[in-house]
Design an enzyme around this catalytic site. Structure first.
Site, PDB file in Angstrom:
ATOM      1  CG  ASP A 143      -1.953   1.111   1.141  1.00 13.30           C
ATOM      2  OD1 ASP A 143      -2.918   0.924   0.404  1.00 13.30           O
ATOM      3  OD2 ASP A 143      -1.790   2.152   1.804  1.00 13.30           O
ATOM      4  CG  ASN A 188      -3.726  11.476  -7.619  1.00  8.15           C
ATOM      5  OD1 ASN A 188      -3.228  11.431  -8.733  1.00  8.15           O
ATOM      6  ND2 ASN A 188      -5.001  11.261  -7.410  1.00  8.15           N
ATOM      7  CG  HIS A 220      -6.251  12.928 -11.296  1.00 12.65           C
ATOM      8  ND1 HIS A 220      -6.402  12.184 -10.146  1.00 12.65           N
ATOM      9  CD2 HIS A 220      -7.208  13.884 -11.237  1.00 12.65           C
ATOM     10  CE1 HIS A 220      -7.399  12.651  -9.438  1.00 12.65           C
ATOM     11  NE2 HIS A 220      -7.905  13.697 -10.071  1.00 12.65           N
ATOM     12  CG  ASP A 274      -2.748   8.316 -14.194  1.00 13.64           C
ATOM     13  OD1 ASP A 274      -3.285   7.849 -13.166  1.00 13.64           O
ATOM     14  OD2 ASP A 274      -3.392   8.859 -15.111  1.00 13.64           O
ATOM     15  CG  ASP A 294      -3.152   3.823  -2.695  1.00 13.59           C
ATOM     16  OD1 ASP A 294      -4.127   3.070  -2.493  1.00 13.59           O
ATOM     17  OD2 ASP A 294      -2.756   4.647  -1.857  1.00 13.59           O
TER      18      ASP A 294
END
Length: 695
Positions: free
Chosen positions: A297, A305, A310, A314, A340
């Site tokens: 995690d 982010n 975004h 990514d 994630d």
């Protein structure tokens, strides 16, 4: 009878001669008929191919929407759990967006005219409740629970959690399975038509070759050239059919990959990983374990982010995927099963040390800075893993154990790796029981304030008292704060305890003042969670106003570690608002090495409280030098200095000599309930009590 048979034979021979076309001038008739047959079979095959692709695309969309319903239900529950503790507008917006998407997807699915009887039964006829009604009720209940408060909110959250983990999730999974079964059946039917038309085309070709081309070549040499041209055309048609079939195979393979791989990272998706885990395990000679499931995690991914966008998020996810593939073996399974959240499945790991080394390499690799649009971004990772010692371990069991280990890794401070153990389950169960007891204690009002006096070093007059939380357990008596404070923070209950202690502390202050016991102020601890509440200042103003007290009567003690949290801008804003509202704000546990000097200069603090770890060694030259430096710093910033942990007369004399304004500790008075504090006050203020005397 004989005449009839002879007549039938004559007609049959005439038909065969006509059909075989032994007359050259009539060949065009058979060519035309053969071309029509071939054109029809090719057209039907082409139509079947197009229908197969069209059905596959449509079914893929339906499967995607039906599968997304399950993920949306879990996402809604996750966002609901987030809003239980903090109604963040961004989380509320995400929850509303998820609900709208859930509803629109549901309407799109049930409005399809090609719903099968089984799906219609599931959505509109199933007993005791249809999936359509269940889904609408779920959306309605989420909306009610989102705006509910108190016990009603807790009850609704529990009901929704039960639905999301059991009935609703099962029903959505059943619907997805039915959609998938329909898709597979439809594809099979179209493939059957495609194969049938292809076989028919081949049969027609064979009949044309046997009954037209061969007799024509024997009877008319001039027809040979025409027959060869015809064969070339037929071969071209076959090549086109083969090419089309290859395209269909490639399209089918592409759809299969899309169904099993994450579109962004190229890793296996949740469905493919779970399918792999469901396969039987094989044991290799020399391996200590049959399988390892490792969950990863990302830490601080949300900040990157949100701050960089975004596209940057990514890019980070792709970086993580590349890192995982680099660090793992070729036959290891690597997948992305959430936003994630990643998973690694290792078959037959040779030892636990190998797995632990892999976890550490993964953490180091993910934690390396990444340059995004000339901006350096850095995240971290927490890893939890479990090892199966036999092939009897189920996939669900391994996933649950890896989740527990991941939870412990994040609880240990992030950037850690933890392996599952049976002791971990017992520890988690112990904490769960403690969480339940703390919740019950709040409901039954078992938390009460204890008062520890604070006095001026110069005059010995009472400066105030710190209000400390104590838990009066009905069976164990007074439970020390070290037992429940950390657990309360982990359970998200510390802000409720803070609220109770503040209210009871103000009640005691009001009562003491009414009795003529002059306590200038009380100080209370505010946890980081409480400081993140944007309404804290207004609530405290209402509390002091309700008791006709001035805000300066209440001092808020803020942990020094709060100032280093990267995501605590809200806490820093709350501290500023508290100071502007007239409350005193003191930085607690100062000197443990966390606070930023820039924060001290920016925040409107009234004082600092030196941590008892600085006071305990005195008299000792190095400790005295540090205390003297901190006192000088505070003087320059116009802040009072409170020395905590004063236990002896020598402590008191030293901190007074070094310039500390206020002292607190067992040498002045231990934390005590209200009645004992009143007795202590009368004893301390009696004429025989000397100013500044330490027990």
């Amino acid at each position: 009878m004989i005449d009839s048979m002879n007549s039938f034979r004559k007609r049959l021979r005439r038909f065969v001669r006509w059909f075989c076309i032994s007359r050259p001038h009539a060949l065009w008739q058979r060519y035309l008929l053969g071309f029509i047959f071939i054109f029809v079979t090719i057209s039907v095959s082409h139509w079947a191919s197009l229908k197969t692709i069209e059905a596959a695309e449509d079914d893929a969309e339906v499967l995607s929407v039906s599968s997304r319903q399950r993920m949306l239900s879990q996402r809604i529950l996750f966002l609901m759990s987030e809003t239980r503790h903090d109604h963040d507008p961004y989380i509320d917006q995400r929850l509303e967006s998820a609900l709208n998407l859930f509803e629109s997807s549901h309407e799109w699915l049930i409005d399809r005219p090609d719903l099968s009887p089984a799906l219609r039964h599931l959505y509109f006829e199933q007993k005791p409740i249809t999936l359509d009604a269940f889904s609408r009720r779920f959306v309605q209940m989420v909306g009610i629970a989102h705006h509910a408060e108190g016990a009603q909110a807790e009850e609704l959250h529990e009901v929704l959690a039960g639905w999301g983990k059991n009935e609703l999730l099962i029903s959505l999974a059943t619907a997805a399975d039915l959609f998938r079964a329909e898709s597979e059946a439809r594809i099979k039917d179209l493939q059957f038509i495609q194969r049938t038309t292809l076989i028919a085309a081949l049969v027609v070709l064979l009949l044309e070759a046997l009954l037209i081309f061969l007799p024509a070549q024997i009877s008319v040499n001039t027809a040979i050239h025409r027959l060869e041209l015809r064969k070339k055309l037929l071969r071209k048609s076959l090549r086109e059919l083969k090419s089309r079939n290859q395209e269909l195979v490639a399209a089918r393979q592409s759809l299969t990959r899309a169904a099993n791989h994450d579109a962004l990272t190229g890793l296996l998706n949740r469905r493919a990983v779970y399918e792999h885990l469901g396969r039987p395990q094989t044991t290799e000679h020399g391996a200590d374990y049959t399988r390892c499931v490792m969950k990863i995690d990302l830490d601080h991914f949300k900040q990157v982010n949100d701050s960089l966008g975004h596209n940057a998020g990514d890019a980070i996810l792709k970086h993580v995927a590349q890192t995982l593939e680099t660090e793992t073996r070729e036959n290891d399974i690597v997948g992305r099963i959430g936003g994630d959240e990643f998973v690694i499945v290792i078959e037959n790991p040779s030892s636990a040390r190998v797995v632990d080394d892999l976890a550490k390499r993964v953490i180091r690799g993910i934690s390396k800075p990444v340059l995004l649009n000339n901006v350096q971004a850095q995240i971290g990772a927490s890893v939890g893993y479990t090892l199966a010692v036999s092939s009897s371990a189920t996939s669900d069991q391994l996933l649950i154990e890896a989740d527990l280990a991941l939870y412990e890794a994040k609880r240990a401070g992030r950037g850690k790796s933890r392996g599952y153990s049976k002791e971990m389950v017992a520890e988690i169960e112990t904490r769960r029981i403690l969480f339940t007891e703390i919740t019950r204690a709040l409901a039954e009002d078992q938390f009460e304030p204890y008062l520890q006096p604070q006095v001026y070093t110069a005059t010995g007059e009472i400066y105030g008292c710190e209000v400390l939380a104590r838990w009066r357990h009905p069976e164990r008596g007074i439970v020390p704060p070290g037992t429940f404070i950390a657990a309360s923070e982990e359970a998200g209950l510390i802000d409720q305890i803070d609220r109770v202690i503040i209210e009871k502390g103000l009640d005691i202050l009001e009562e003491l003042l009414a009795q003529g016991i002059e306590i200038p102020s009380i100080s209370v601890n505010a946890s980081p969670n409480s400081l993140r509440d944007p309404h804290l200042t207004d609530r405290l103003l209402n509390e002091v106003a309700a008791r006709a007290l001035h805000p300066s009567r209440l001092t808020i003690e803020v942990l020094e570690s709060t100032l280093i949290e990267k995501d605590d801008d809200m806490a820093l804003q709350t501290i500023s608002r508290l100071s502007k509202a007239g409350f005193s704000v003191v930085l607690d546990d100062f000197g443990t090495g966390y606070a930023s000097m820039s924060n001290l200069s920016l925040l409107q603090l009234n004082g600092i409280k030196l941590d008892q770890s600085l006071i305990k060694p005195v008299p000792e030259p190095r400790s005295e030098s540090i205390i003297a430096a901190l006192v000088t710093l505070s003087r320059n910033l116009k802040m009072n200095v409170v020395a905590e942990g004063v236990e002896t007369a020598r402590h008191f004399q030293t901190v007074r000599r070094l310039g500390c304004d206020v002292v607190q500790g067992f040498g002045i008075g231990v934390p005590m309930p209200k009645e004992e504090f009143i007795s202590w006050y009368h004893d301390y203020t009696a004429p025989s009590r000397k100013a500044g005397q330490v027990k």
